[in-house]
Design an enzyme around this catalytic site. Structure first.
Site, PDB file in Angstrom:
ATOM      1  CG  ASN A   1      -2.871   3.658   0.550  1.00  0.00           C
ATOM      2  OD1 ASN A   1      -2.466   2.667  -0.056  1.00  0.00           O
ATOM      3  ND2 ASN A   1      -2.846   3.749   1.874  1.00  0.00           N
TER       4      ASN A   1
ATOM      5  CB  VAL B   1       6.148   7.352  -1.095  1.00  0.00           C
ATOM      6  CG1 VAL B   1       6.997   8.607  -0.958  1.00  0.00           C
ATOM      7  CG2 VAL B   1       5.454   7.024   0.228  1.00  0.00           C
TER       8      VAL B   1
ATOM      9  CG  MET C   1      -2.021  -1.019   1.185  1.00  0.00           C
ATOM     10  SD  MET C   1      -3.188  -0.680  -0.139  1.00  0.00           S
ATOM     11  CE  MET C   1      -4.441  -1.896   0.236  1.00  0.00           C
ATOM     12  CB  CYS C   2       0.571   4.361  -1.894  1.00  0.00           C
ATOM     13  SG  CYS C   2       0.499   3.443  -3.450  1.00  0.00           S
ATOM     14  NE  ARG C   3       1.060   4.160   4.084  1.00  0.00           N
ATOM     15  CZ  ARG C   3       0.075   3.836   4.938  1.00  0.00           C
ATOM     16  NH1 ARG C   3       0.221   4.078   6.216  1.00  0.00           N
ATOM     17  NH2 ARG C   3      -1.027   3.287   4.488  1.00  0.00           N
TER      18      ARG C   3
END
Length: 264
Positions: free
Chosen positions: A112, A86, A1-3
């Site tokens: 996300n 990110v 998963m993204c941040r």
């Protein structure tokens, strides 16, 4: 998963979210603490608003921690509204066109989450777009496609309603393909004036979202996970919520794919 992290308030240097805090977005890119994947090294991006209606944007496929240009830009760019992301790829290869934030006109968007069975419904999702919006699609991610669908469904006139309709369509397309609908969606988006965010999941297990006051009386920061260890400063946004940060401050309403609940 993204941040990701987003901000609206008095102008701040991007480094105050991206690189300076103890648990900055760059730190989270290789050591996230509230995600299934601790490393988010499949590229990064920033979008910021200044003197023009359209946002500036910088994206690259390098991990955020290894790009010296990102630290330099974050130290020099000051903005009253910006988005930073990110990436940990779930759909789409590691290429610049797949890095968030995505932009169209004055709108910016980052996400996300994931759509289960995306490969099975991707073409039907694309078919919901007008030729004009379809021809702007440059990447291969579900995130960019969700953004374009929301634009098609009236994001400019009704931002939260358009996002609710978009997710409803995706869930229905999954049902039409005899799939169990599963959308996990924590996203931020803006027209350069107001910052919006949504936290929602079909199975009530959405990626995390937190908010904290920052940057003046009405300013707020929205993040995937807190930027420091001052836990009391960060409010977790509940599942099934939409957040609006404007000149009036921050407000939260209930969010569901087929409409919005009464203001909380």
């Amino acid at each position: 998963m993204c941040r990701w992290a987003a901000y609206r308030g008095n102008p701040l240097y991007l480094e105050e979210l991206v690189s300076s805090p103890a648990h900055s977005l760059i730190e989270q890119s290789h050591c996230a603490s509230r995600a299934k994947t601790a490393t988010n090294g499949d590229g990064f991006g920033i979008a910021w608003y200044g003197d023009h209606p359209e946002p500036g944007r910088y994206r690259d496929i390098l991990p955020a921690w290894s790009d010296c240009n990102l630290r330099s830009l974050a130290r020099q760019i000051k903005s009253p509204l910006f988005l930073a992301h990110v990436r940990a790829a779930t759909n789409g290869g590691t290429r610049r066109d797949n890095c968030h934030p995505f932009v169209h006109g004055r709108w910016s968007f980052m996400h996300n989450g994931q759509i289960a069975g995306f490969d099975r419904i991707r073409r039907r999702m694309e078919a919901s777009l007008s030729d004009a919006l379809f021809n702007t699609r440059t990447g291969t991610t579900d995130s960019e496609l969700l953004f374009l669908m929301a634009l098609e469904m009236g994001l400019a006139e009704d931002p939260l309603g358009a996002m609710a309709r978009t997710i409803a369509v995706v869930e229905q397309l999954s049902l039409d393909q005899q799939l169990d609908p599963l959308v996990r969606f924590t996203a931020a988006f803006s027209d350069g004036d107001t910052l919006y965010a949504v936290r929602y999941a079909t199975d009530h297990r959405p990626p995390t979202l937190y908010a904290a006051p920052m940057g003046g009386r009405t300013g707020h920061c929205l993040v995937s996970e807190p930027l420091n260890d001052d836990i009391d400063a960060w409010m977790e946004i509940p599942d099934g919520s939409a957040v609006t940060v404007s000149e009036a401050g921050m407000s939260t309403v209930g969010f569901a794919p087929h409409g919005l609940a009464e203001a909380a």
